[in-house]
Design an enzyme around this catalytic site. Structure first.
Site, PDB file in Angstrom:
ATOM      1  CD  GLU A 123      -2.978  -1.000   2.306  1.00 32.60           C
ATOM      2  OE1 GLU A 123      -2.978   0.020   3.021  1.00 32.60           O
ATOM      3  OE2 GLU A 123      -3.853  -1.865   2.376  1.00 32.60           O
ATOM      4  CD  GLU A 137      -3.490  -5.830   4.278  1.00 29.52           C
ATOM      5  OE1 GLU A 137      -4.298  -4.949   4.658  1.00 29.52           O
ATOM      6  OE2 GLU A 137      -2.266  -5.665   4.279  1.00 29.52           O
TER       7      GLU A 137
HETATM    8  C1  GCO Z   1      -3.241  -1.919   5.437  1.00 31.47           C
HETATM    9  C2  GCO Z   1      -2.468  -2.543   6.270  1.00 31.47           C
HETATM   10  C3  GCO Z   1      -2.922  -3.193   7.483  1.00 31.47           C
HETATM   11  C4  GCO Z   1      -4.061  -2.594   8.244  1.00 31.47           C
HETATM   12  C5  GCO Z   1      -5.385  -2.951   7.647  1.00 31.47           C
HETATM   13  C6  GCO Z   1      -6.561  -2.407   8.384  1.00 31.47           C
HETATM   14  O1  GCO Z   1      -2.904  -2.538   4.453  1.00 31.47           O
HETATM   15  O2  GCO Z   1      -3.859  -0.905   5.576  1.00 31.47           O
HETATM   16  O3  GCO Z   1      -1.868  -3.520   5.503  1.00 31.47           O
HETATM   17  O4  GCO Z   1      -1.737  -3.079   8.154  1.00 31.47           O
HETATM   18  O5  GCO Z   1      -3.999  -3.050   9.523  1.00 31.47           O
HETATM   19  O6  GCO Z   1      -5.474  -2.473   6.350  1.00 31.47           O
HETATM   20  O7  GCO Z   1      -6.552  -1.014   8.388  1.00 31.47           O
END
Ligand code: GCO
Length: 452
Positions: free
Chosen positions: A170, A353
């Site tokens: 990200e 994710e």
């Molecule tokens: C993200 C992160 C995670 C966060 C999740 C929830 O990608 O933003 O990889 O570390 O914890 O997204 O906000």
């Protein structure tokens, strides 16, 4: 207990579809003494930066409990584990490798392989060494080259034991939240800072990709981007335009350079000093082919036009929300996957994710998180629908394996499918964890039997 149900003929359950769980280094590891400081340590020490004034010094003490944690992952029956490496744990300030720190990951990966799990490694999940931030961090072009050196060191230590490497997680968050709005570490602000940081991050990705490919030709190499479907508040031309600008600024800014070697049109709106410092050849480095694209998805965002800015977020009202205040929008997940597939010739996709923070309660040793089960069910079905529509999706990772440090919100938000008691470090599999395990284990030759 409710189940995570998929259609019996679900396409995503092809033989090689990967089901996994994900975490990141700073969010779970603890053991600050075993590594250099990172920008999140510094950020956490600033007043009012973190909602519950917490930090990552202890977190889930994963460095202490890693063996039990792997056993836990294995007990869920998943095919893969996505973890990130802490740059400040493996690289010293003089550019040499911290052998003890590196050994931690070598052991971890070896143990996962022993258990037949595929290992997905992310090199940068936001924990930039503070010694690099002191030199300007992602505003300094040199950081991209330091990242290349670090990537080479990791590839040297872990090699092709890693199934899939991701350079960055990200970059939107690192650049926009970290250097433009300042709600994440290192807390810098300004449009110019955000855009310049983003460019150096993408450059770092391209530079690292080269060495990763050379050193580990048989591993997969890619990057993880987050997307939020951008919807207009109304059918008006102005609102639609606002949603389009938002999409370009937040989503396309990271994908278009990778795929088409250029920034989206909205770059024209920036003043000369706000634009990234693009040097000849940069875009070629950035746009080298990747083997896969990691996609993180949580929610959509609604925008309206505004006189003061290019787009303005409309907060959700009267909608089902997660504990983050994020709208639960599985249809928008299918929509963005199909849209991206239509706009670009994408490599295979892994959903790296997806998950939800909910207001969990641990009662009599159980967390009955039906709401989270429902989130997984609807979002896995959304992925299946996207596959039906032709999107090439190869796997899905639940965020997260366990409750952990949720950045600026500290430990106040719980995303895990495993509950963590931060006083005792006791892990308790939530009902959603059991449901996910049951879904994964019920595959026979890749297919789910008996679930409708
Ligand atoms: C993200 C992160 C995670 C966060 C999740 C929830 O990608 O933003 O990889 O570390 O914890 O997204 O906000």
């Amino acid at each position: 207990m409710p189940k995570i149900t998929l259609p019996a003929n679900s396409l995503m359950l092809s033989k090689d579809f990967v089901f996994g769980v994900a975490t990141s280094s700073f969010q779970i590891e603890g053991d600050r003494k075993g590594r250099q400081d990172c920008i999140w340590d510094t950020f956490c020490s600033q007043p009012n930066a973190i909602e519950d004034s917490s930090n990552g010094d202890i977190a889930c003490e994963h460095v202490e409990y890693w063996q039990q944690d792997i056993e836990l992952i294995d007990s869920l029956g998943v095919d893969a584990y996505r973890l990130s490496i802490s740059w400040p744990r493996v690289m010293n300030e003089d550019g040499s490798v911290n052998e003890l720190g590196m050994r931690f990951y070598v052991n971890l990966v070896d143990e996962l392989l022993k258990r037949n799990m595929k290992v997905f490694v992310t090199l940068y999940h936001w924990d930039l060494p503070q010694y690099l931030e002191d030199q300007g961090g992602w505003l300094n072009r040199e950081t991209a080259f330091a990242f290349q050196t670090y990537a080479a060191a990791v590839a040297n230590a872990l090699g092709e034991k890693v199934y899939a490497y991701a350079t960055l997680n990200e970059p939107f968050c690192s650049a926009y939240l970290g250097y433009e709005t300042g709600v994440h570490a290192p807390g810098k602000t300004g449009v110019g800072n955000g855009r310049k940081a983003a460019h150096h991050l993408l450059l770092a990705h391209g530079l690292a990709l080269k060495v990763l490919r050379q050193q580990c030709p048989n591993s997969l190499h890619g990057i993880v981007l987050n997307f939020s479907t951008c919807h207009a508040q109304s059918e008006s031309a102005q609102d639609k335009q606002a949603a389009k600008w938002a999409d370009e600024y937040h989503n396309q800014w990271y994908l278009k350079p990778l795929m088409h070697a250029e920034y989206p049109e909205i770059i024209e709106k920036l003043s000369a000093d706000e634009r990234p410092d693009v040097i000849d050849g940069d875009m070629d480095i950035i746009s080298q082919p990747i083997d896969y694209l990691g996609i993180n998805y949580y929610t959509r965002t609604v925008y309206e036009a505004d006189n003061q800015q290019w787009f303005k977020v409309v907060p959700p009202v009267d909608k089902p929300l997660t504990a983050m205040g994020w709208e639960i929008t599985p249809d928008a997940f299918t929509e963005i996957l199909v849209d991206l597939h239509t706009q670009y010739t994408l490599p295979p996709i892994y959903i790296t994710e997806n998950g939800a923070a909910m207001n969990d309660e641990l009662v009599d040793g159980q967390v009955k998180d039906d709401d989270r089960i429902d989130y997984f069910r609807t979002h896995l079905n959304a992925v299946n629908t996207a596959i039906e529509k032709g999107v090439n999706i190869k796997g899905y990772f639940a965020w997260s394996l366990m409750d952990n440090f949720e950045w600026a919100l500290g430990y106040s938000k719980r995303f895990g499918i495993v509950h963590v008691d931060y006083n005792t470090q006791k892990r308790t599999v939530k009902q959603s964890g059991h449901a996910y395990a049951e879904l994964v284990k019920s595959r026979i030759n890749g297919y789910i039997s008996g679930i409708k």
